[in-house]
Structure formats: structure tokens, C-alpha cells
Design an enzyme around this catalytic site. Structure first.
Site, PDB file in Angstrom:
ATOM      1  CG  ASP A  29      -1.869   1.104   1.326  1.00 29.10           C
ATOM      2  OD1 ASP A  29      -1.734   2.070   0.534  1.00 29.10           O
ATOM      3  OD2 ASP A  29      -2.761   1.033   2.183  1.00 29.10           O
ATOM      4  CD  GLU A  79      26.331   4.043   8.252  1.00 28.53           C
ATOM      5  OE1 GLU A  79      26.227   2.826   8.425  1.00 28.53           O
ATOM      6  OE2 GLU A  79      25.637   4.893   8.828  1.00 28.53           O
ATOM      7  CB  CYS A 111      23.681   7.788  11.187  1.00 27.35           C
ATOM      8  SG  CYS A 111      23.028   6.633   9.997  1.00 27.35           S
ATOM      9  CB  THR A 152      14.620   3.615   4.967  1.00 23.18           C
ATOM     10  OG1 THR A 152      15.419   2.435   5.182  1.00 23.18           O
ATOM     11  CG2 THR A 152      13.219   3.351   5.476  1.00 23.18           C
ATOM     12  CB  SER A 201      17.271  -0.221  14.469  1.00 19.98           C
ATOM     13  OG  SER A 201      16.247   0.070  13.531  1.00 19.98           O
ATOM     14  CG  HIS A 233      19.748   9.877  12.432  1.00 17.29           C
ATOM     15  ND1 HIS A 233      20.268  10.101  11.172  1.00 17.29           N
ATOM     16  CD2 HIS A 233      19.548   8.533  12.509  1.00 17.29           C
ATOM     17  CE1 HIS A 233      20.391   8.948  10.538  1.00 17.29           C
ATOM     18  NE2 HIS A 233      19.943   7.974  11.322  1.00 17.29           N
ATOM     19  CE  LYS A 242       6.195   5.323  15.257  1.00 15.22           C
ATOM     20  NZ  LYS A 242       6.369   3.886  15.233  1.00 15.22           N
ATOM     21  CG  ASN A 276      19.153   7.039   6.493  1.00 20.66           C
ATOM     22  OD1 ASN A 276      19.764   8.060   6.805  1.00 20.66           O
ATOM     23  ND2 ASN A 276      19.164   5.945   7.236  1.00 20.66           N
ATOM     24  CB  SER A 309      23.017   1.670  14.101  1.00 21.20           C
ATOM     25  OG  SER A 309      21.671   1.948  13.833  1.00 21.20           O
TER      26      SER A 309
HETATM   27  P1  HMG Z   1       8.278  -1.850   7.952  1.00 19.91           P
HETATM   28  O1  HMG Z   1       8.195  -3.198   7.390  1.00 19.91           O
HETATM   29  O2  HMG Z   1       7.870  -0.704   7.045  1.00 19.91           O
HETATM   30  O3  HMG Z   1       7.528  -1.738   9.365  1.00 19.91           O
HETATM   31  O4  HMG Z   1       9.736  -1.588   8.383  1.00 19.91           O
HETATM   32  P2  HMG Z   1       6.026  -1.636   9.789  1.00 19.91           P
HETATM   33  O5  HMG Z   1       5.252  -2.770   9.220  1.00 19.91           O
HETATM   34  O6  HMG Z   1       6.119  -1.463  11.281  1.00 19.91           O
HETATM   35  O7  HMG Z   1       5.430  -0.299   9.095  1.00 19.91           O
HETATM   36  C1  HMG Z   1       5.995   0.963   9.307  1.00 19.91           C
HETATM   37  C2  HMG Z   1       4.895   1.951   9.687  1.00 19.91           C
HETATM   38  O8  HMG Z   1       3.941   2.013   8.603  1.00 19.91           O
HETATM   39  C3  HMG Z   1       4.069   1.522  10.920  1.00 19.91           C
HETATM   40  O9  HMG Z   1       3.772   2.722  11.618  1.00 19.91           O
HETATM   41  C4  HMG Z   1       2.797   0.945  10.323  1.00 19.91           C
HETATM   42  O10 HMG Z   1       1.688   1.018  11.191  1.00 19.91           O
HETATM   43  C5  HMG Z   1       2.627   1.885   9.125  1.00 19.91           C
HETATM   44  P3  HMG Z   1       4.069   2.804  13.202  1.00 19.91           P
HETATM   45  O11 HMG Z   1       3.393   1.668  13.847  1.00 19.91           O
HETATM   46  O12 HMG Z   1       5.594   2.684  13.292  1.00 19.91           O
HETATM   47  O13 HMG Z   1       3.602   4.152  13.552  1.00 19.91           O
HETATM   48  N1  HMG Z   1       1.742   1.335   8.081  1.00 19.91           N
HETATM   49  C6  HMG Z   1       0.854   2.053   7.409  1.00 19.91           C
HETATM   50  N2  HMG Z   1       0.484   3.345   7.505  1.00 19.91           N
HETATM   51  C7  HMG Z   1      -0.480   3.807   6.634  1.00 19.91           C
HETATM   52  N3  HMG Z   1      -1.103   3.007   5.733  1.00 19.91           N
HETATM   53  C8  HMG Z   1      -0.774   1.706   5.623  1.00 19.91           C
HETATM   54  C9  HMG Z   1       0.246   1.181   6.478  1.00 19.91           C
HETATM   55  N4  HMG Z   1       0.807  -0.034   6.620  1.00 19.91           N
HETATM   56  C10 HMG Z   1       1.735   0.075   7.611  1.00 19.91           C
HETATM   57  N5  HMG Z   1      -1.383   0.937   4.721  1.00 19.91           N
HETATM   58  C11 HMG Z   1      11.577  -0.516   9.405  1.00 19.91           C
HETATM   59  C12 HMG Z   1      10.114  -0.419   9.078  1.00 19.91           C
HETATM   60  C13 HMG Z   1      12.049   0.705  10.153  1.00 19.91           C
HETATM   61  C14 HMG Z   1      11.836  -1.744  10.286  1.00 19.91           C
HETATM   62  C15 HMG Z   1      12.357  -0.689   8.071  1.00 19.91           C
HETATM   63  O14 HMG Z   1      12.098   0.409   7.229  1.00 19.91           O
HETATM   64  C16 HMG Z   1      13.841  -0.809   8.258  1.00 19.91           C
HETATM   65  O15 HMG Z   1      14.362  -1.864   8.599  1.00 19.91           O
HETATM   66  N6  HMG Z   1      14.584   0.324   8.024  1.00 19.91           N
HETATM   67  C17 HMG Z   1      16.015   0.355   8.201  1.00 19.91           C
HETATM   68  C18 HMG Z   1      16.397   0.531   9.660  1.00 19.91           C
HETATM   69  C19 HMG Z   1      16.043   1.898  10.193  1.00 19.91           C
HETATM   70  O16 HMG Z   1      15.847   2.846   9.471  1.00 19.91           O
HETATM   71  N7  HMG Z   1      16.022   2.018  11.536  1.00 19.91           N
HETATM   72  C20 HMG Z   1      15.768   3.292  12.182  1.00 19.91           C
HETATM   73  C21 HMG Z   1      16.472   3.413  13.521  1.00 19.91           C
HETATM   74  S1  HMG Z   1      18.196   2.991  13.424  1.00 19.91           S
HETATM   75  C22 HMG Z   1      18.941   4.433  12.760  1.00 19.91           C
HETATM   76  O17 HMG Z   1      18.353   5.458  12.731  1.00 19.91           O
HETATM   77  C23 HMG Z   1      20.337   4.298  12.237  1.00 19.91           C
HETATM   78  C24 HMG Z   1      20.460   4.156  10.745  1.00 19.91           C
HETATM   79  O18 HMG Z   1      20.286   5.412  10.116  1.00 19.91           O
HETATM   80  C25 HMG Z   1      21.810   3.557  10.385  1.00 19.91           C
HETATM   81  C26 HMG Z   1      23.076   4.144  11.013  1.00 19.91           C
HETATM   82  O19 HMG Z   1      23.137   4.649  12.105  1.00 19.91           O
HETATM   83  O20 HMG Z   1      24.088   3.994  10.345  1.00 19.91           O
HETATM   84  C27 HMG Z   1      19.426   3.216  10.159  1.00 19.91           C
END
Ligand code: HMG
Length: 392
Positions: A29, A79, A111, A152, A201, A233, A242, A276, A309
Site C-alpha cells: 500500500d 559508513e 550515522c 529507506t 533499531s 537524525h 515519534k 536516508n 546505530s
Molecule cells: P516496515 O516493514 O515498514 O515496518 O519496516 P512496519 O510494518 O512497522 O510499518 C511501518 C509503519 O507504517 C508503521 O507505523 C505501520 O503502522 C505503518 P508505526 O506503527 O511505526 O507508527 N503502516 C501504514 N500506515 C499507513 N497506511 C498503511 C500502512 N501499513 C503500515 N497501509 C523498518 C520499518 C524501520 C523496520 C524498516 O524500514 C527498516 O528496517 N529500516 C532500516 C532501519 C532503520 O531505518 N532504523 C531506524 C532506527 S536505526 C537508525 O536510525 C540508524 C540508521 O540510520 C543507520 C546508522 O546509524 O548507520 C538506520
């Protein structure tokens, strides 16, 4: 003596993937990406555009000939570096024609790296007040096709020129950092893409924010009422939203809560279109805030939350300097709209292409005419970069 950011530049790649196209192709979606993650588009980099070319382009957009004579330190946070030994800062120092008696090196902690670089640059300028330091945050974020992290991804670089009497932001001496040894996201040397415990994460990010912010307030005697804006970030903007909701002080006057929310909206505009960019993400948010908020004024205090991270988090603040608007661009969003859209099939081919070296370690590339700098060839395993000559 005030020390801080005198100029900020940004560069990204010339290609864009629209997330509604990705959602359609992956059978998800589109609202999940546009509302669930608050993302719209991702910058996609070809083989000829890496963290060296992006970093050099970001810096080139702000540096004068005089700056290049005065810079005596180049720090690159990344990185997605291109060599385990030679620092990308050395390549970039050469491409930018910076005077030779400079210290150039790379710094890493996911990051977070550029935040440490800024503080080190500040210490250097305290010691050598005439110096200028170039801090770059440059990355290509690649999770792989069909992974949860795919929407992302992103590519881009931020360049910050630091000096005394800065014209944009003056740092306050108030950094509070936190380190915790966790495996939320990491990339072993043998892997081109990271391993991610995605939900974990996000919990680490939010908990690091909550606990670092509590410690910051305790140590500095400041609270949310002292800030006009809070930059985060931005791995994807919804997580930062959030974060803002987590630290929001409901006892503040409604007008101030609204100002913080409006400024947050201004701070995510660029990331929503770029994705990102790891080390540069926080600072792309800062740039977006400065260039798009109609509520900021000189003297305002801005808080910054850095998260890498692994994990290291840090909160610090800076004050807006009178006349800061004059150092900024008014056309950044229009420029982002000039990127060439890619089909999902073309994105998959372009973004995940790998150099095909012959037995002697040679490969040559083409198709980089629209870049500012390019990886033009690999000759005997040596990466060759050039500034791209533009035909008028
Ligand atoms: P995902 O599969 O998209 O997770 O993965 P989800 O199923 O929880 O869905 C995400 C959100 O979309 C949720 O909202 C759902 O409800 C919503 P929330 O519950 O969080 O408020 N949703 C919808 N909304 C509207 N209409 C719909 C619908 N369906 C679902 N139909 C995940 C998300 C972050 C796990 C993934 O994107 C990922 O693995 N990303 C990479 C890791 C990441 O970014 N982590 C962030 C923290 S770590 C960090 O910041 C460091 C980093 O930058 C690296 C570094 O430091 O080097 C990553």
C-alpha cells in the site's frame, strides 16, 4: 570566541525513485510509505557517483578560492567508504584543490560520525582561531531490493565549513553523548548491505533519545521551552516524528508546541525527497529547517539529536546568527525536482551495479556528464576521480 557553521552545502545524485512506483511494483500500500514512513522519493546513485564524488560536490558548491587556501583540516564522516585504508578525505582534498598543509582523515560510527567531527573541528579552531575546517558527511544508504529497509535507502552529502565568527550557527558548549553496545544495525566487511534488526533499531533510537535528552536537561539546566526547533537524525521522517512526540512538553504554551511542530515539518522536507543519507541525515534536516521555516529568527536556539546505530547518540545545540538567511539557498526543492525519475527496473539495475574489473583490476565508466565529480575509471585497482568539464 564563537565557533560554528559558516556555510552549509548539499549534493545528491541526479536520479530519483518515486516511492509510489516502488510500492506498486512491490505490491504494498503506497500509504505505508507516504504515511507510515513519511517518505516520498529516494535519490539513487549510479556506479560513477560514490561518497567521494558526492562529498566533493557538496563542498565545491560552497567553497571559494580563499576558503581553499585557509582550510587546514578535512574530516569526512561516512559508513559507505570506498577503501579500508586510504581515507576518502584525501581524495576529496585533492579534488577540491585545498592547500597542501592540511590534515585529512575519515571518521566512523554509523550515522553519528559527523557529530564527533564537528566537535573535533571546534576544538581545533579554539587552538588555531584563523583556521577553517571542512566537515563532510557523505553516504550512500543501500539495504537491497525487496528488504524492509528498501524504502529507506538514499544518497547524498552535506558539507559544513566551520570557522570562528560563523555566519549561520554558533555552537553552544553543551554536548551530551551516550554509548551503548547494541546490534541494531551493522555491516560486516564482507557484506555490501547492512544487517538490520529493524524494529529493535527504532526502539534503540527512541530510547537513546529519551535518556540522552533527560541527561542533557539535567546537566545543562535547559528544557524544551528554551528551543525554537529540534532537529533529529532522519533514517525516515516518521521515526523522528515519534521522537518529537516523545519529548514534547504538553505544559508548554500551545503556540510554542505549534512552533516546534511547524519547524519539524520544515526540517523533514528534503529527507522526504532524498531518503536516508546516514551521516548527513541530521544535517540535511537542519538545512531543510533553515531553508524552509518561516518562523526562525536570529538568536533562536536549535537542538540537534544525533544517532548512529551500534550505538552512539548525542544532543547538542547551536544559536542562529544574525544574517544567517543570506548563506542559504532558496531553490533547493526546485533543484531536487530536476532529478531524472527511474523505473523500478532501472533503479534495481543502476543502484546495485558493481564494477566489472578485468584481471589487471581495470574498468572504465561512462554516462557521468551531468555529475559535478565522477569516478571515471579504476586503473590497476586505483579509483580515478575527476571534476566533470561542462560543455557550455
Ligand atoms: P516496515 O516493514 O515498514 O515496518 O519496516 P512496519 O510494518 O512497522 O510499518 C511501518 C509503519 O507504517 C508503521 O507505523 C505501520 O503502522 C505503518 P508505526 O506503527 O511505526 O507508527 N503502516 C501504514 N500506515 C499507513 N497506511 C498503511 C500502512 N501499513 C503500515 N497501509 C523498518 C520499518 C524501520 C523496520 C524498516 O524500514 C527498516 O528496517 N529500516 C532500516 C532501519 C532503520 O531505518 N532504523 C531506524 C532506527 S536505526 C537508525 O536510525 C540508524 C540508521 O540510520 C543507520 C546508522 O546509524 O548507520 C538506520
Amino acid at each position: 570566541m564563537t565557533i560554528g557553521i559558516d556555510k552549509i552545502g548539499f549534493a545528491t545524485s541526479n536520479y530519483v525513485l518515486k516511492l509510489k512506483d516502488l510500492a506498486e511494483e512491490r505490491g504494498i500500500d503506497p500509504d505505508k510509505l507516504s504515511k507510515g514512513l513519511l517518505l516520498k522519493e529516494l535519490s539513487i546513485a549510479p556506479l560513477t557517483e560514490d561518497m567521494v564524488t558526492l562529498g566533493a560536490a557538496a563542498a565545491d558548491s560552497i567553497l571559494t578560492a580563499e576558503d581553499r587556501k585557509k582550510i587546514d583540516m578535512v574530516i569526512v564522516a561516512t559508513e559507505s567508504g570506498i577503501d579500508q585504508s586510504k581515507a576518502s578525505a584525501v581524495f576529496i582534498h585533492g579534488l577540491l584543490d585545498i592547500q597542501p598543509f592540511a590534515r585529512s582523515f575519515e571518521i566512523k560510527e554509523a550515522c553519528y560520525g559527523a557529530t564527533a567531527a564537528l566537535d573535533y573541528a571546534k576544538l581545533h579552531i579554539e587552538k588555531y582561531p584563523d583556521s577553517k575546517v571542512l566537515v563532510l558527511a557523505s553516504d550512500i544508504a543501500k539495504y537491497g531490493a525487496h528488504t524492509p529497509g528498501e524504502p529507506t535507502q538514499g544518497a547524498g552529502a552535506i558539507a559544513m565549513l566551520l570557522s570562528r565568527n560563523p555566519r549561520i550557527l554558533a555552537f553552544n558548549d553543551d554536548n551530551v553523548a551516550q554509548t551503548r553496545d547494541v546490534m541494531d544495525f551493522w555491516r560486516p566487511n564482507y557484506s555490501a548491505t547492512p544487517y538490520v534488526n529493524g524494529i529493535y533499531s527504532t526502539q534503540q533510537y527512541l530510547d537513546s533519545l529519551k535518556t540522552t535528552w533527560a541527561e542533557y536537561q539535567k546537566r545543562q539546566g535547559l528544557s524544551l521551552k528554551d528551543f525554537a526547533a529540534f532537529c533529529f537524525h532522519l533514517p525516515y521522517p516518521k521515526l523522528a516524528l515519534k521522537g518529537l512526540n516523545k519529548i514534547m512538553d504538553k505544559s508548554l504554551p500551545q503556540a510554542q508546541q505549534d512552533q516546534l511542530k511547524d519547524n519539524f515539518e520544515a526540517s523533514i522536507l528534503y529527507s522526504q525527497k532524498v531518503g536516508n543519507i546516514y551521516t548527513g541525515s541530521l544535517f540535511l534536516g537542519l538545512l531543510s529547517l533553515l531553508e524552509n521555516s518561516d518562523q526562525l529568527k536570529a538568536g533562536d536556539k536549535i537542538a540537534l539529536f544525533s544517532y548512529g546505530s551500534g550505538a552512539v547518540a548525542e544532543i547538542f545545540s547551536a544559536d542562529l546568527v544574525p544574517g544567517y538567511e543570506e548563506q542559504l539557498s532558496q531553490t533547493r526543492l526546485e533543484e531536487l525536482n530536476l532529478r531524472q525519475p527511474l523505473s523500478v527496473a532501472d533503479y534495481e539495475q543502476l543502484f546495485f551495479a558493481e564494477a566489472q574489473l578485468d584481471e589487471a583490476g581495470n574498468a572504465s565508466f561512462s554516462g557521468y556528464e551531468n555529475q559535478t565529480f565522477a569516478l571515471t575509471e579504476i586503473a590497476e585497482h586505483q579509483r580515478k576521480y575527476s571534476k566533470v568539464e561542462k560543455s557550455s
